[in-house]
Enzyme design. Structure first.
Site, PDB file in Angstrom:
ATOM      1  N   SER A 184       0.742  -7.790   2.113  1.00  0.00           N
ATOM      2  CA  SER A 184      -0.062  -6.658   2.591  1.00  0.00           C
ATOM      3  C   SER A 184      -0.863  -6.505   1.562  1.00  0.00           C
ATOM      4  CB  SER A 184       0.897  -5.630   2.973  1.00  0.00           C
ATOM      5  OG  SER A 184      -0.032  -4.693   3.614  1.00  0.00           O
ATOM      6  N   ASP A 209      -0.044  -8.970  14.121  1.00  0.00           N
ATOM      7  CA  ASP A 209      -0.084  -7.986  13.174  1.00  0.00           C
ATOM      8  C   ASP A 209      -1.372  -7.020  13.257  1.00  0.00           C
ATOM      9  OD1 ASP A 209      -0.409  -6.467  10.641  1.00  0.00           O
ATOM     10  OD2 ASP A 209      -0.078  -8.379   9.400  1.00  0.00           O
ATOM     11  N   HIS A 240       3.245  -7.396  11.157  1.00  0.00           N
ATOM     12  CA  HIS A 240       2.998  -7.220  10.029  1.00  0.00           C
ATOM     13  C   HIS A 240       4.504  -7.485   9.184  1.00  0.00           C
ATOM     14  CE1 HIS A 240       0.490  -5.960   6.699  1.00  0.00           C
ATOM     15  NE2 HIS A 240       1.459  -5.164   6.192  1.00  0.00           N
ATOM     16  N   TYR A 272       0.754  -1.218  -0.071  1.00  0.00           N
ATOM     17  CA  TYR A 272      -0.065   0.007  -0.007  1.00  0.00           C
ATOM     18  C   TYR A 272       0.900   1.265  -0.061  1.00  0.00           C
ATOM     19  CZ  TYR A 272      -3.975   3.287   1.247  1.00  0.00           C
ATOM     20  OH  TYR A 272      -5.051   4.044   1.496  1.00  0.00           O
TER      21      TYR A 272
END
Length: 330
Positions: free
Chosen positions: A188, A274, A309, A93
């Protein structure tokens, strides 16, 4: 940050019912048909100097959503002849494709590699991107996760997912690629895109996904205020009463729905701490992965109890390399 989602034993059984729009399949069939109707996937393929002796790179432009030009880096090991299996990688992202020498793991492992740029992103970290999003802004906030949030036809991720599917068509059209052996890879946001590709490209050879965004979206919005989900929550905190329109749009990009439709063997990774992409989303996608494909494809998940993450980081990448090598016969 301590574990904040479901306990591990519950995660392993987590198979939530996902409310799918009645026209989910028709929506994506129309979207992809419109994209493919714009002509051959490749627009241009130009060799570029990358400063490397063992890797050759090309600047690729292909037709994505609505025929829009999307940029990508294509790389392969220098001097290798014959068609190679390919890995199509999707970035995280806010990140663009960066520079051609940045991501060399899959090339060094002997694969052809296509790294897709994220349209309208690339300004948050990394070395930037080169693909604008030419479509006029629709109601929503400034971040990609909320652009066009109130209508699935206008939503940013409709365009980005269509781009990702067309990236597979583009790599298959490139010289020196074994079109029957193409894997989708991402972490992600990139993991969410790879998972969508697995659900929309029935003859994909393999999927490798870690910490996927867009999975178990409704639950994630209840669990975390960290972006990108936090951007959606922030928008809805201002636009009170827009929840149902937003939930309807998000249902069309729900990763669990794509996972149910997938056929390719799959390799998952997740960090149990996460807070960006809560682990229950990855488990929901994994546990329901391939359920519409009869007996279901082979799948494996590696969980990292003390990681967030970043998941398993380089340890997990080595597991990915070994898994894909074994799957492809070396």
């Amino acid at each position: 940050m301590p574990a904040f989602d479901l306990p591990p034993a519950e995660l392993e059984r987590h198979r939530p019912d996902i409310e799918e729009p009645a026209d989910f399949d028709a929506f994506w069939e129309r979207t992809l048909k419109e994209a493919s109707a714009q002509g051959d996937p490749l627009v241009s393929v130009r060799p570029v100097a990358n400063g490397l002796r063992l890797t050759e790179s090309w600047d690729v432009t292909f037709r994505g959503f609505a025929g829009d030009p999307v940029r990508a880096w294509f790389s392969r090991p220098a001097g290798m002849t014959g068609p190679l299996p390919a890995v199509v990688e999707f970035a995280g992202y806010g990140r663009g494709r960066g520079l051609p020498h940045e991501r060399l793991t899959w090339v060094n492992a002997g694969y052809a590699h296509l790294l897709m740029d994220n349209r309208g992103q690339g300004d948050q970290y990394g070395c930037g991107g080169d693909t604008p999003d030419p479509h006029p802004p629709a109601p929503g906030g400034p971040g990609p996760a909320v652009r066009g949030l109130l209508d699935p036809r206008d939503y940013h991720y409709r365009r980005l997912i269509a781009d990702a599917v067309r990236a597979v068509a583009a790599v298959r059209a490139l010289s020196g690629v074994d079109a029957a052996r193409v894997a989708a890879v991402g972490n992600s946001q990139g993991g969410g895109l790879a998972l969508a590709v697995a659900g929309l490209v029935p003859d994909l050879a393999a999927l490798l996904v870690t910490a996927p965004l867009l999975c178990g979206i409704r639950r994630a919005l209840d669990l975390t205020d960290v972006p990108p989900y936090g951007e959606i929550s922030a928008y809805l905190s201002v636009h009170r009463g827009a929840e149902q329109a937003a939930y309807r749009t998000l249902a069309y990009v729900e990763g669990v729905s794509f996972a149910r439709r997938a056929h390719a063997p799959a390799h998952f990774g997740v960090g149990l701490r996460d807070t960006v992409c809560p682990p229950s989303g990855a488990y929901a996608a994994f546990n329901r992965y391939g359920e519409r494909a009869g007996g279901g494809p082979a799948k494996v998940l590696h969980a990292y109890p003390f990681n967030g993450h970043e998941g398993g980081d380089a340890v997990h990448v080595r597991r990915q390399l070994d898994w894909l090598a074994a799957l492809s016969g070396g």
